[in-house]
Scaffold this motif. Structure first.
Motif, PDB file in Angstrom:
ATOM      1  N   ALA A  74       0.880  -1.176   0.000  1.00 27.12           N
ATOM      2  CA  ALA A  74       0.000   0.000   0.000  1.00 27.12           C
ATOM      3  C   ALA A  74       0.912   1.218   0.000  1.00 27.12           C
ATOM      4  O   ALA A  74       0.982   1.966   0.972  1.00 27.12           O
ATOM      5  CB  ALA A  74      -0.921  -0.017   1.218  1.00 27.12           C
ATOM      6  N   PHE A 113      -7.736   1.155   8.042  1.00 27.43           N
ATOM      7  CA  PHE A 113      -7.479  -0.232   7.646  1.00 27.43           C
ATOM      8  C   PHE A 113      -7.611  -1.205   8.815  1.00 27.43           C
ATOM      9  O   PHE A 113      -8.016  -2.354   8.627  1.00 27.43           O
ATOM     10  CB  PHE A 113      -6.088  -0.331   7.021  1.00 27.43           C
ATOM     11  CG  PHE A 113      -5.976   0.427   5.731  1.00 27.43           C
ATOM     12  CD1 PHE A 113      -6.458  -0.115   4.556  1.00 27.43           C
ATOM     13  CD2 PHE A 113      -5.404   1.696   5.698  1.00 27.43           C
ATOM     14  CE1 PHE A 113      -6.372   0.589   3.355  1.00 27.43           C
ATOM     15  CE2 PHE A 113      -5.315   2.410   4.514  1.00 27.43           C
ATOM     16  CZ  PHE A 113      -5.801   1.856   3.339  1.00 27.43           C
ATOM     17  N   LEU A 138      -7.856 -11.280  -3.707  1.00 30.70           N
ATOM     18  CA  LEU A 138      -7.538  -9.923  -4.120  1.00 30.70           C
ATOM     19  C   LEU A 138      -7.804  -9.746  -5.608  1.00 30.70           C
ATOM     20  O   LEU A 138      -7.636 -10.686  -6.394  1.00 30.70           O
ATOM     21  CB  LEU A 138      -6.059  -9.613  -3.840  1.00 30.70           C
ATOM     22  CG  LEU A 138      -5.630  -9.631  -2.371  1.00 30.70           C
ATOM     23  CD1 LEU A 138      -4.107  -9.542  -2.279  1.00 30.70           C
ATOM     24  CD2 LEU A 138      -6.278  -8.477  -1.620  1.00 30.70           C
ATOM     25  N   PHE A 141      -4.389  -6.054  -9.118  1.00 29.44           N
ATOM     26  CA  PHE A 141      -3.889  -4.686  -9.020  1.00 29.44           C
ATOM     27  C   PHE A 141      -2.758  -4.468 -10.030  1.00 29.44           C
ATOM     28  O   PHE A 141      -1.943  -5.357 -10.276  1.00 29.44           O
ATOM     29  CB  PHE A 141      -3.350  -4.414  -7.610  1.00 29.44           C
ATOM     30  CG  PHE A 141      -4.399  -4.422  -6.534  1.00 29.44           C
ATOM     31  CD1 PHE A 141      -5.359  -3.428  -6.476  1.00 29.44           C
ATOM     32  CD2 PHE A 141      -4.429  -5.424  -5.579  1.00 29.44           C
ATOM     33  CE1 PHE A 141      -6.324  -3.426  -5.474  1.00 29.44           C
ATOM     34  CE2 PHE A 141      -5.377  -5.435  -4.570  1.00 29.44           C
ATOM     35  CZ  PHE A 141      -6.331  -4.429  -4.525  1.00 29.44           C
ATOM     36  N   ARG A 164     -14.386  -3.247  -2.407  1.00 32.96           N
ATOM     37  CA  ARG A 164     -13.873  -2.858  -1.092  1.00 32.96           C
ATOM     38  C   ARG A 164     -12.598  -2.041  -1.241  1.00 32.96           C
ATOM     39  O   ARG A 164     -12.402  -1.043  -0.546  1.00 32.96           O
ATOM     40  CB  ARG A 164     -13.598  -4.108  -0.257  1.00 32.96           C
ATOM     41  CG  ARG A 164     -12.710  -3.839   0.952  1.00 32.96           C
ATOM     42  CD  ARG A 164     -12.289  -5.134   1.611  1.00 32.96           C
ATOM     43  NE  ARG A 164     -13.285  -5.574   2.581  1.00 32.96           N
ATOM     44  CZ  ARG A 164     -13.138  -6.668   3.314  1.00 32.96           C
ATOM     45  NH1 ARG A 164     -12.073  -7.429   3.154  1.00 32.96           N
ATOM     46  NH2 ARG A 164     -14.060  -7.015   4.187  1.00 32.96           N
ATOM     47  N   TRP A 165     -11.726  -2.453  -2.165  1.00 33.75           N
ATOM     48  CA  TRP A 165     -10.437  -1.788  -2.297  1.00 33.75           C
ATOM     49  C   TRP A 165     -10.560  -0.421  -2.952  1.00 33.75           C
ATOM     50  O   TRP A 165      -9.810   0.503  -2.630  1.00 33.75           O
ATOM     51  CB  TRP A 165      -9.460  -2.685  -3.060  1.00 33.75           C
ATOM     52  CG  TRP A 165      -9.152  -3.914  -2.254  1.00 33.75           C
ATOM     53  CD1 TRP A 165      -9.656  -5.160  -2.419  1.00 33.75           C
ATOM     54  CD2 TRP A 165      -8.313  -3.963  -1.099  1.00 33.75           C
ATOM     55  NE1 TRP A 165      -9.174  -6.003  -1.462  1.00 33.75           N
ATOM     56  CE2 TRP A 165      -8.348  -5.301  -0.628  1.00 33.75           C
ATOM     57  CE3 TRP A 165      -7.541  -3.026  -0.433  1.00 33.75           C
ATOM     58  CZ2 TRP A 165      -7.637  -5.718   0.483  1.00 33.75           C
ATOM     59  CZ3 TRP A 165      -6.821  -3.434   0.680  1.00 33.75           C
ATOM     60  CH2 TRP A 165      -6.870  -4.769   1.131  1.00 33.75           C
ATOM     61  N   ARG A 166     -11.540  -0.274  -3.846  1.00 34.27           N
ATOM     62  CA  ARG A 166     -11.786   1.057  -4.413  1.00 34.27           C
ATOM     63  C   ARG A 166     -12.276   2.009  -3.327  1.00 34.27           C
ATOM     64  O   ARG A 166     -11.869   3.178  -3.271  1.00 34.27           O
ATOM     65  CB  ARG A 166     -12.804   0.970  -5.551  1.00 34.27           C
ATOM     66  CG  ARG A 166     -12.272   0.299  -6.804  1.00 34.27           C
ATOM     67  CD  ARG A 166     -13.131   0.626  -8.022  1.00 34.27           C
ATOM     68  NE  ARG A 166     -14.501   0.142  -7.866  1.00 34.27           N
ATOM     69  CZ  ARG A 166     -14.925  -1.045  -8.289  1.00 34.27           C
ATOM     70  NH1 ARG A 166     -14.070  -1.870  -8.885  1.00 34.27           N
ATOM     71  NH2 ARG A 166     -16.179  -1.413  -8.138  1.00 34.27           N
ATOM     72  N   ALA A 169      -9.309   2.879  -1.051  1.00 38.77           N
ATOM     73  CA  ALA A 169      -8.409   3.815  -1.726  1.00 38.77           C
ATOM     74  C   ALA A 169      -8.969   5.224  -1.701  1.00 38.77           C
ATOM     75  O   ALA A 169      -8.243   6.204  -1.485  1.00 38.77           O
ATOM     76  CB  ALA A 169      -8.163   3.361  -3.160  1.00 38.77           C
ATOM     77  N   PHE A 198      -2.181   0.262  -4.175  1.00 41.85           N
ATOM     78  CA  PHE A 198      -2.241  -1.155  -3.797  1.00 41.85           C
ATOM     79  C   PHE A 198      -1.678  -2.000  -4.936  1.00 41.85           C
ATOM     80  O   PHE A 198      -2.069  -1.839  -6.096  1.00 41.85           O
ATOM     81  CB  PHE A 198      -3.682  -1.578  -3.522  1.00 41.85           C
ATOM     82  CG  PHE A 198      -4.384  -0.791  -2.448  1.00 41.85           C
ATOM     83  CD1 PHE A 198      -3.746  -0.495  -1.246  1.00 41.85           C
ATOM     84  CD2 PHE A 198      -5.688  -0.346  -2.631  1.00 41.85           C
ATOM     85  CE1 PHE A 198      -4.398   0.225  -0.255  1.00 41.85           C
ATOM     86  CE2 PHE A 198      -6.338   0.367  -1.647  1.00 41.85           C
ATOM     87  CZ  PHE A 198      -5.696   0.668  -0.461  1.00 41.85           C
TER      88      PHE A 198
END
Length: 304
Positions: A74, A113, A138, A141, A164-166, A169, A198
């Motif tokens: 990250a 996080f 995952l 990326f 979730r990761w968007r 971020a 990420f």
């Protein structure tokens, strides 16, 4: 063996005369393009993927720690909005990050996080990590090398795992944008740290081997891989002469003329057997007996 960036990096540059003659007489072949395909030609890694985060974590902590969990880089990043979107202009060490940046910014990001079960830490200032469950799924990326200088929206992952990761971020961007430490960085002439990038997620490989006993590289992933593999990794700066059994990794070198004049011309002049492996899959294999192929014309340039 020399690993090189794609031949397009050399577009429009005339080859030095001796190098042009040697490459014109060399055996030329083509393989799969891309960084992972290039590395896979020389390194045997099981499972067959290149998880950067656990490999560099091995350098930054310990093998026990690196194997204990899944990991995701990250990394601190600088994204600049423009009329067509937003561009990734810097990441990690390229931003001139020091411990004061880590001390100021990580406390603001950790709750974000930590609340979802992904502890954030930075064992070295330029490499930040999220600790994940080993079974975590995952999205795909993009690596910084693929995205640097480009519109970040072209590299946003999609799919169910990516939502979730968007969101994370976006929340991290808001936190960093509003943090007063970035005003101090700008006042000091440094770019702000206004995003996290990420990438490189996964778990430690079970097995690693290389076709060469010695690797000269500045890629921290390869140095991490050497810790669990059958080869020795050293910085490119420690290379002091052509060795047919060594692998020299020059993929990160940005100056195409320097590559031709400082590296390829002297190595080719040594007269030994040698393969030049380019990231676009192009390869030239040079052998002493090829000097008798006098009917072959010199290669004027590596890329049209």
């Amino acid at each position: 063996m020399i690993l090189l960036p794609p031949t397009t990096r050399f577009a429009g540059i005339a080859l030095p005369q001796a190098l042009a003659k040697a490459l014109g007489r060399a055996d030329r072949s083509a393989s799969d393009a891309g960084e992972e395909a290039q590395l896979a030609r020389h390194f045997d890694v099981i499972p067959r993927r290149w998880p950067a985060a656990p490999l560099t974590r091995l350098l930054d902590s310990s093998e026990e720690d690196a194997r204990l969990s899944g990991w995701l880089r990250a990394d601190p990043a600088y994204i600049r909005p423009d009329i067509n979107g937003a561009r990734l202009l810097g990441i990690g060490d390229a931003l001139g990050i020091d411990p004061s940046d880590v001390d100021a910014l990580l406390p603001a990001l950790r709750p974000l996080f930590g609340d979802v079960g992904f502890p954030l830490d930075a064992p070295v200032p330029g490499r930040w990590y999220l600790r994940l469950p080993r079974e975590a799924k995952l999205p795909a990326f993009a690596s910084p090398d693929d995205a640097l200088g480009e519109d970040v929206f072209e590299h946003i992952p999609d799919g169910a795992e990516a939502r979730r990761w968007r969101a994370l971020a976006s929340e991290a961007q808001v936190t960093l944008h509003n943090h007063p430490h970035n005003a101090a960085r700008i006042a000091a002439g440094k770019p702000p740290i206004n995003a996290l990038w990420f990438w490189g997620g996964g778990v430690m490989p079970d097995h690693a081997a290389c076709n060469s006993p010695t690797v000269f590289s500045d890629d921290p992933r390869l140095h991490g891989l050497a810790r669990i593999g059958n080869f020795t990794a050293m910085p490119v700066a420690s290379f002091n002469g052509f060795d047919a059994d060594a692998l020299i990794d020059l993929r990160a070198r940005r100056d195409a003329r320097e590559l031709l004049e400082r590296w390829l011309s002297p190595v080719v002049a040594s007269g030994g057997e040698l393969t030049l492996d380019f990231a676009d899959g192009t390869a030239f294999t040079l052998k002493p007996g090829q000097r008798w192929r006098f009917w072959r014309r010199p290669l004027p340039t590596l890329a049209a």
